[in-house]
Design an enzyme around this catalytic site. Structure first.
Site, PDB file in Angstrom:
ATOM      1  N   ASN A  76     -10.667 -15.061 -19.349  1.00 60.64           N
ATOM      2  CA  ASN A  76     -11.616 -16.056 -19.861  1.00 60.64           C
ATOM      3  C   ASN A  76     -12.517 -16.458 -18.698  1.00 60.64           C
ATOM      4  O   ASN A  76     -12.092 -17.195 -17.807  1.00 60.64           O
ATOM      5  CB  ASN A  76     -10.840 -17.266 -20.403  1.00 60.64           C
ATOM      6  CG  ASN A  76     -11.753 -18.415 -20.786  1.00 60.64           C
ATOM      7  OD1 ASN A  76     -12.973 -18.259 -20.847  1.00 60.64           O
ATOM      8  ND2 ASN A  76     -11.166 -19.574 -21.039  1.00 60.64           N
ATOM      9  N   LYS A 112     -15.024 -18.347 -18.699  1.00 58.49           N
ATOM     10  CA  LYS A 112     -15.601 -19.698 -18.831  1.00 58.49           C
ATOM     11  C   LYS A 112     -17.111 -19.641 -18.542  1.00 58.49           C
ATOM     12  O   LYS A 112     -17.736 -18.626 -18.828  1.00 58.49           O
ATOM     13  CB  LYS A 112     -14.854 -20.684 -17.932  1.00 58.49           C
ATOM     14  CG  LYS A 112     -13.330 -20.599 -18.156  1.00 58.49           C
ATOM     15  CD  LYS A 112     -12.550 -21.693 -17.542  1.00 58.49           C
ATOM     16  CE  LYS A 112     -11.058 -21.495 -17.864  1.00 58.49           C
ATOM     17  NZ  LYS A 112     -10.227 -22.550 -17.382  1.00 58.49           N
ATOM     18  N   HIS A 157      -9.909 -23.731 -27.070  1.00 54.57           N
ATOM     19  CA  HIS A 157      -9.522 -23.892 -25.667  1.00 54.57           C
ATOM     20  C   HIS A 157      -9.493 -25.388 -25.322  1.00 54.57           C
ATOM     21  O   HIS A 157     -10.310 -26.161 -25.836  1.00 54.57           O
ATOM     22  CB  HIS A 157     -10.518 -23.147 -24.767  1.00 54.57           C
ATOM     23  CG  HIS A 157     -10.040 -23.065 -23.355  1.00 54.57           C
ATOM     24  ND1 HIS A 157     -10.190 -24.115 -22.467  1.00 54.57           N
ATOM     25  CD2 HIS A 157      -9.387 -22.092 -22.685  1.00 54.57           C
ATOM     26  CE1 HIS A 157      -9.646 -23.768 -21.307  1.00 54.57           C
ATOM     27  NE2 HIS A 157      -9.151 -22.548 -21.408  1.00 54.57           N
ATOM     28  N   GLU A 196     -10.585 -26.974 -22.915  1.00 55.15           N
ATOM     29  CA  GLU A 196     -11.874 -27.505 -22.434  1.00 55.15           C
ATOM     30  C   GLU A 196     -12.817 -27.789 -23.606  1.00 55.15           C
ATOM     31  O   GLU A 196     -13.626 -28.714 -23.546  1.00 55.15           O
ATOM     32  CB  GLU A 196     -12.500 -26.523 -21.426  1.00 55.15           C
ATOM     33  CG  GLU A 196     -11.745 -26.555 -20.100  1.00 55.15           C
ATOM     34  CD  GLU A 196     -11.699 -25.243 -19.340  1.00 55.15           C
ATOM     35  OE1 GLU A 196     -12.518 -24.345 -19.617  1.00 55.15           O
ATOM     36  OE2 GLU A 196     -10.818 -25.113 -18.465  1.00 55.15           O
ATOM     37  N   GLU A 227      -1.389 -22.908 -23.246  1.00 55.03           N
ATOM     38  CA  GLU A 227      -2.028 -23.281 -21.984  1.00 55.03           C
ATOM     39  C   GLU A 227      -1.797 -24.769 -21.704  1.00 55.03           C
ATOM     40  O   GLU A 227      -2.543 -25.621 -22.213  1.00 55.03           O
ATOM     41  CB  GLU A 227      -3.536 -23.022 -22.054  1.00 55.03           C
ATOM     42  CG  GLU A 227      -3.907 -21.569 -22.245  1.00 55.03           C
ATOM     43  CD  GLU A 227      -5.291 -21.257 -21.674  1.00 55.03           C
ATOM     44  OE1 GLU A 227      -5.371 -20.352 -20.851  1.00 55.03           O
ATOM     45  OE2 GLU A 227      -6.263 -21.939 -22.031  1.00 55.03           O
ATOM     46  N   GLY A 269      -6.581 -24.402 -13.901  1.00 55.35           N
ATOM     47  CA  GLY A 269      -7.499 -24.584 -12.767  1.00 55.35           C
ATOM     48  C   GLY A 269      -6.945 -25.476 -11.668  1.00 55.35           C
ATOM     49  O   GLY A 269      -7.693 -25.923 -10.799  1.00 55.35           O
ATOM     50  N   SER A 322      -3.471 -21.157 -14.296  1.00 53.34           N
ATOM     51  CA  SER A 322      -3.256 -20.723 -12.907  1.00 53.34           C
ATOM     52  C   SER A 322      -2.448 -19.435 -12.785  1.00 53.34           C
ATOM     53  O   SER A 322      -1.603 -19.307 -11.895  1.00 53.34           O
ATOM     54  CB  SER A 322      -2.622 -21.857 -12.088  1.00 53.34           C
ATOM     55  OG  SER A 322      -3.479 -22.980 -12.057  1.00 53.34           O
TER      56      SER A 322
HETATM   57  P1  13P Z   1      -7.090 -20.830 -14.793  1.00 52.34           P
HETATM   58  O1  13P Z   1      -6.443 -19.451 -14.784  1.00 52.34           O
HETATM   59  O2  13P Z   1      -8.326 -20.874 -13.956  1.00 52.34           O
HETATM   60  O3  13P Z   1      -6.098 -21.895 -14.491  1.00 52.34           O
HETATM   61  O4  13P Z   1      -7.609 -21.075 -16.291  1.00 52.34           O
HETATM   62  C1  13P Z   1      -6.745 -20.855 -17.340  1.00 52.34           C
HETATM   63  C2  13P Z   1      -7.493 -20.920 -18.598  1.00 52.34           C
HETATM   64  O5  13P Z   1      -7.978 -21.975 -19.000  1.00 52.34           O
HETATM   65  C3  13P Z   1      -7.697 -19.664 -19.351  1.00 52.34           C
HETATM   66  O6  13P Z   1      -8.224 -19.904 -20.602  1.00 52.34           O
END
Ligand code: 13P
Length: 251
Positions: free
Chosen positions: A9, A11, A97, A99, A169, A175, A215
């Site tokens: 992903n 983002k 997601h 976010e 997640e 992150g 992560s």
């Molecule tokens: P990170 O791997 O950067 O922690 O992000 C995970 C994520 O949100 C994947 O959708």
């Protein structure tokens, strides 16, 4: 047997030009796929370019969008419809997601509508669920995640659910560099599978793929993938670095 499924992903990262360079480097360095299905989810602006590279160079990698609206078309300024993604021959779409839930007011109800719309347009949803740190610390993470799961799957037919990927997640791990322990991740993924079994029966629960995200990096992927109910990873930060993403695939 469920085929391991590693998705990146990206983002809100990479211009369409940077995405094209990534794909060429990635393809050049990808010696094998370690038996995994791989999917890259770039921003909307890079979907078409990446799809063209995948097709012309015959790269065995799937492509996914990071979001979409549930309606086919209409007055929804700034949105992208399932029909548009289907026309681009996109394979997957990430739905719900954290976010999107946190910054764009997505709810279990909108996630449910989007998952239904994805199936209706031949797109395979990667449906995200997960708890925040307060819920984790209150000891109610499992209860919360399973109620998200049930609400997001509300009314979905059995035959659709087989093609679903669930991404667990935990928000506190996204992150932050703080990965869930493989045991905590496995416990939640096993609980998710059990819940799917209670709704749709054991055969469907065995077929659904469950990813862990938060992560994920080359140093922790092997331990996570050794867990029986973790079938893959949804990778954020490490998926935009060719070497890291390839190392994750070759766990
Ligand atoms: P990170 O791997 O950067 O922690 O992000 C995970 C994520 O949100 C994947 O959708």
């Amino acid at each position: 047997m469920r085929k391991p499924f590693i998705a990146g992903n990206w983002k809100m990262n990479m211009t369409h030009m940077e995405a094209a360079i990534f794909m060429q480097d990635f393809h050049y360095d990808m010696k094998n796929k370690n038996g995994c299905e791989i999917c890259i989810c770039p921003p909307f602006t890079a979907l078409r370019g990446i799809k063209n590279i995948i097709d012309s160079d015959k790269i065995d990698v799937a492509i996914g969008a990071q979001n979409m609206h549930w309606e086919k078309s209409g007055a929804f300024t700034g949105e992208i419809s399932p029909e548009m993604l289907e026309a681009l021959k996109v394979d997957y779409v990430i739905i719900g997601h954290s976010e999107r839930r946190q910054y764009f007011a997505e709810t279990n109800e909108t996630v449910n509508k989007k998952v239904r719309a994805a199936f209706a347009h031949n797109l395979k949803p990667v449906m995200c669920i997960g708890e925040d740190i307060d819920i984790r610390q209150s000891g109610k993470a499992e209860e919360f995640v399973l109620s998200q799961l049930a609400a997001c799957l509300d009314g979905l037919e059995e035959k659709s659910v087989t093609g679903l990927t669930v991404a667990y997640e935990p928000i506190w791990a996204i992150g932050t560099g703080k990965t869930a322990t493989s045991k905590d991740a496995e416990d939640m993924c096993a609980a998710i599978r059990k819940k799917i079994s209670s709704i749709y029966g054991p055969d469907i629960a065995e077929a659904v793929r469950i990813q862990y995200g938060g992560s994920v990096k080359p140093s922790n992927i092997t331990e996570l993938m050794n867990m029986p109910d973790i079938d893959g990873a949804l990778v954020g930060g490490a998926s935009i670095k060719v070497d890291d993403f390839l190392a994750i695939i070759n766990y």
